[in-house]
Motif scaffolding. Structure first.
Motif, PDB file in Angstrom:
ATOM      1  N   SER A 199      75.121 -31.160  84.247  1.00  0.00           N
ATOM      2  CA  SER A 199      74.638 -32.273  85.053  1.00  0.00           C
ATOM      3  C   SER A 199      73.508 -31.749  85.950  1.00  0.00           C
ATOM      4  N   ILE A 200      72.809 -32.662  86.613  1.00  0.00           N
ATOM      5  CA  ILE A 200      71.688 -32.225  87.469  1.00  0.00           C
ATOM      6  C   ILE A 200      72.196 -31.322  88.591  1.00  0.00           C
ATOM      7  N   ASP A 201      73.346 -31.684  89.178  1.00  0.00           N
ATOM      8  CA  ASP A 201      73.898 -30.854  90.255  1.00  0.00           C
ATOM      9  C   ASP A 201      74.288 -29.476  89.750  1.00  0.00           C
ATOM     10  N   GLU A 202      74.918 -29.453  88.581  1.00  0.00           N
ATOM     11  CA  GLU A 202      75.319 -28.156  88.012  1.00  0.00           C
ATOM     12  C   GLU A 202      74.092 -27.301  87.709  1.00  0.00           C
ATOM     13  N   MET A 203      73.062 -27.945  87.146  1.00  0.00           N
ATOM     14  CA  MET A 203      71.836 -27.222  86.830  1.00  0.00           C
ATOM     15  C   MET A 203      71.175 -26.693  88.105  1.00  0.00           C
ATOM     16  N   SER A 204      71.195 -27.479  89.154  1.00  0.00           N
ATOM     17  CA  SER A 204      70.601 -27.021  90.423  1.00  0.00           C
ATOM     18  C   SER A 204      71.327 -25.781  90.926  1.00  0.00           C
ATOM     19  N   ALA A 205      72.665 -25.776  90.774  1.00  0.00           N
ATOM     20  CA  ALA A 205      73.432 -24.598  91.211  1.00  0.00           C
ATOM     21  C   ALA A 205      73.064 -23.379  90.374  1.00  0.00           C
ATOM     22  N   VAL A 206      72.959 -23.582  89.058  1.00  0.00           N
ATOM     23  CA  VAL A 206      72.611 -22.461  88.165  1.00  0.00           C
ATOM     24  C   VAL A 206      71.219 -21.920  88.518  1.00  0.00           C
ATOM     25  N   GLN A 207      70.315 -22.825  88.859  1.00  0.00           N
ATOM     26  CA  GLN A 207      68.930 -22.404  89.118  1.00  0.00           C
ATOM     27  C   GLN A 207      68.774 -21.616  90.416  1.00  0.00           C
ATOM     28  N   MET A 208      69.834 -21.516  91.183  1.00  0.00           N
ATOM     29  CA  MET A 208      69.783 -20.689  92.399  1.00  0.00           C
ATOM     30  C   MET A 208      69.910 -19.201  92.079  1.00  0.00           C
ATOM     31  N   HIS A 209      70.380 -18.861  90.861  1.00  0.00           N
ATOM     32  CA  HIS A 209      70.772 -17.469  90.650  1.00  0.00           C
ATOM     33  C   HIS A 209      69.623 -16.457  90.741  1.00  0.00           C
ATOM     34  N   PRO A 210      68.381 -16.794  90.313  1.00  0.00           N
ATOM     35  CA  PRO A 210      67.321 -15.795  90.519  1.00  0.00           C
ATOM     36  C   PRO A 210      67.007 -15.580  92.006  1.00  0.00           C
ATOM     37  N   ILE A 211      67.185 -16.626  92.790  1.00  0.00           N
ATOM     38  CA  ILE A 211      66.888 -16.515  94.231  1.00  0.00           C
ATOM     39  C   ILE A 211      67.926 -15.613  94.905  1.00  0.00           C
ATOM     40  N   TYR A 212      69.209 -15.842  94.578  1.00  0.00           N
ATOM     41  CA  TYR A 212      70.255 -14.973  95.144  1.00  0.00           C
ATOM     42  C   TYR A 212      69.958 -13.511  94.795  1.00  0.00           C
ATOM     43  N   ALA A 213      69.659 -13.290  93.510  1.00  0.00           N
ATOM     44  CA  ALA A 213      69.450 -11.900  93.059  1.00  0.00           C
ATOM     45  C   ALA A 213      68.251 -11.283  93.765  1.00  0.00           C
ATOM     46  N   ARG A 214      67.154 -12.037  93.841  1.00  0.00           N
ATOM     47  CA  ARG A 214      65.936 -11.516  94.479  1.00  0.00           C
ATOM     48  C   ARG A 214      66.217 -11.127  95.933  1.00  0.00           C
TER      49      ARG A 214
END
Ligand SMILES: [Fe+2]
Ligand SMILES: [Fe+2]
Ligand SMILES: [Fe+2]
Length: 448
Positions: free
Chosen positions: A336-351
């Motif tokens: 879903s859009i919300d789930e995708m938004s959560a997944v798309q945070m992962h490069p930011i967390y890692a960086r």
């Protein structure tokens, strides 16, 4: 959905380019286990759903107490690593009750306890919480052993929810049958958890000593709890705990010794395995992608040292997924859009996490960009063309190819020839065409 202009404004406001400078880059810096874990423990906090810096504050409390007790340096280091790793087992699990489990230490018993104060059982219920506690302790101890830590560190991870009075995890050791290092780690985690509310530091300074004394003899070793209560009346203890540079200070201790090149790859490889398991990928995928990325980097005329740094970045490229619910990562269906938004945070967390490690600024930037696309339709920054670092594209290409050629929850592995065909279709949009051609010449030959 935010426009590109908005996103670029956000980027300009939040990113300090000096953090990711590449000047004078000469390869992988010499790093100690303590420095690396000091930063990566922030990823474990994400997996546990805790406030950022929880594991670092636990380590500070544990080392402060251990030093006051006059423990020898080797024991203090064990406390440090036990504290940083105590909840690494949460990185593998994704229970429904993830919010409740970390603090459920003394469930459904009489008296006031951290569990009663802090646990909010979710839909999983008590039995699932108890199961989660036992499993994350055992899993965490196994990860610590695989990372090469000593038995006392693994025992501290295994026993961090155990109580002095013998309650807690099935098989918990009672009283001083539990090693001193384990009892200190358990106390540090329990104490930090009690302080983890929204109260201001001055209020906690007043209530802290009583909170820890209250657990003496039931949850905690009474002698240690009373000593900690005394230490918690000192100003320097509190100033250190709330110091903005707490993480950097812990990393600068350089505990655990500096890792050689192969030791570093192995150390990070274990964490990469943890990420694989969490993401529902075959264990070892991350290591395989990292080896391929190193080979492609060399084929793109990078030096051996830079290619090593590409391998380090690739081993850690998905560490940010610890901050994403694993059920999204493993979902065999469209998100879903919300789930995708959560997944798309992962490069930011890692960086942001890798950016804290001295000398890994450039690697942090590459990792932060590994889902960018040259056509500007990637995430999180919607960078375009040459804005997307070559190293980030190498990571992306290797990850994409590995995903296509291995089984995933949503489809079977494709033959390499078919995978190359799909990759070629990404030339000029997802990846730079020249780089893709270089990649293919390294990743081939392929089967028919
Ligand atoms: Fe825990
Ligand atoms: Fe914890
Ligand atoms: Fe990723």
């Amino acid at each position: 959905m935010a426009s590109k202009a908005q996103i670029q404004t956000v980027k300009a406001d939040f990113l300090d380019p000096s953090l990711y400078e590449d000047t004078g880059l000469s390869g992988v810096p010499r790093l100690s286990r303590g420095t690396i874990l000091g930063a990566l423990s922030r990823a474990f906090d994400l997996a546990e759903g805790r406030k950022p810096g929880h594991a670092q504050r636990v380590a500070y409390i544990g080392v402060y107490l251990a030093s006051d007790l006059g423990l020898e340096p080797a024991r203090i280091e064990e406390v440090y690593f036990g504290c940083l790793l105590h909840d690494v087992g949460m990185s593998v699990l994704d229970p429904v009750s993830i919010q409740a489990a970390p603090v459920a230490t003394r469930w459904a018993r009489n008296g006031r306890s951290s569990a009663e104060v802090l646990v909010r059982p979710s839909s999983g219920g008590w039995s699932e919480i108890i199961e989660t506690i036992a499993r994350h302790c055992e899993t965490g101890a196994a990860v610590a052993r695989r990372m090469g830590f000593s038995e006392p560190v693994a025992a501290a991870v295994l026993g961090h929810h155990d109580c002095w009075d013998g309650s807690g995890r099935p098989g918990a050791l009672r009283g001083d049958a539990a090693p001193l290092v384990s009892r200190i780690v358990a106390l540090a985690d329990r104490f930090e958890t009690l302080l983890d509310g929204d109260a201001p530091p001055l209020a906690l300074r007043r209530s802290g000593p009583a909170l820890v004394r209250d657990m003496a003899g039931r949850e905690l070793d009474p002698e240690l709890a009373h000593r900690m209560a005394e230490l918690a009346t000192r100003d320097d203890f509190w100033m250190g705990l709330y110091d903005n540079d707490l993480g950097a200070g812990l990393m600068a201790l350089n505990y655990g010794g500096v890792l050689g090149r192969d030791e570093l790859f192995e150390f990070l490889g274990v964490l990469s395995d943890v990420v694989d398991v969490r993401n529902g990928r075959e264990e070892g995928s991350g290591r395989r992608i990292a080896d391929m990325a190193r080979r492609v980097a060399l084929h793109c005329d990078m030096t051996e040292r830079r290619a090593d740094l590409v391998k380090v970045a690739t081993l850690l490229h998905d560490i940010g997924t610890l901050g994403v619910p694993a059920r999204y990562l493993r979902k065999p269906d469209i998100l879903s859009i919300d789930e995708m938004s959560a997944v798309q945070m992962h490069p930011i967390y890692a960086r942001d996490i890798l950016g804290e490690i001295p000398g890994l600024g450039a690697a942090a930037w590459w990792v932060g960009c590994h889902h960018e696309r040259v056509d500007g339709k990637g995430y999180p920054g919607m960078l375009e063309g040459s804005e997307v670092p070559v190293e980030a594209q190498i990571i992306g290409m290797c990850e994409t190819f590995d995903a296509l050629t291995n089984d995933r929850p949503y489809r079977r592995a494709l033959p390499r020839s078919e995978a190359f065909e799909i990759m070629r279709g990404l030339a000029g949009n997802r990846f730079d065409s020249y780089l893709l051609a270089r990649f293919e010449s390294v990743a081939g030959p392929f089967d028919a």
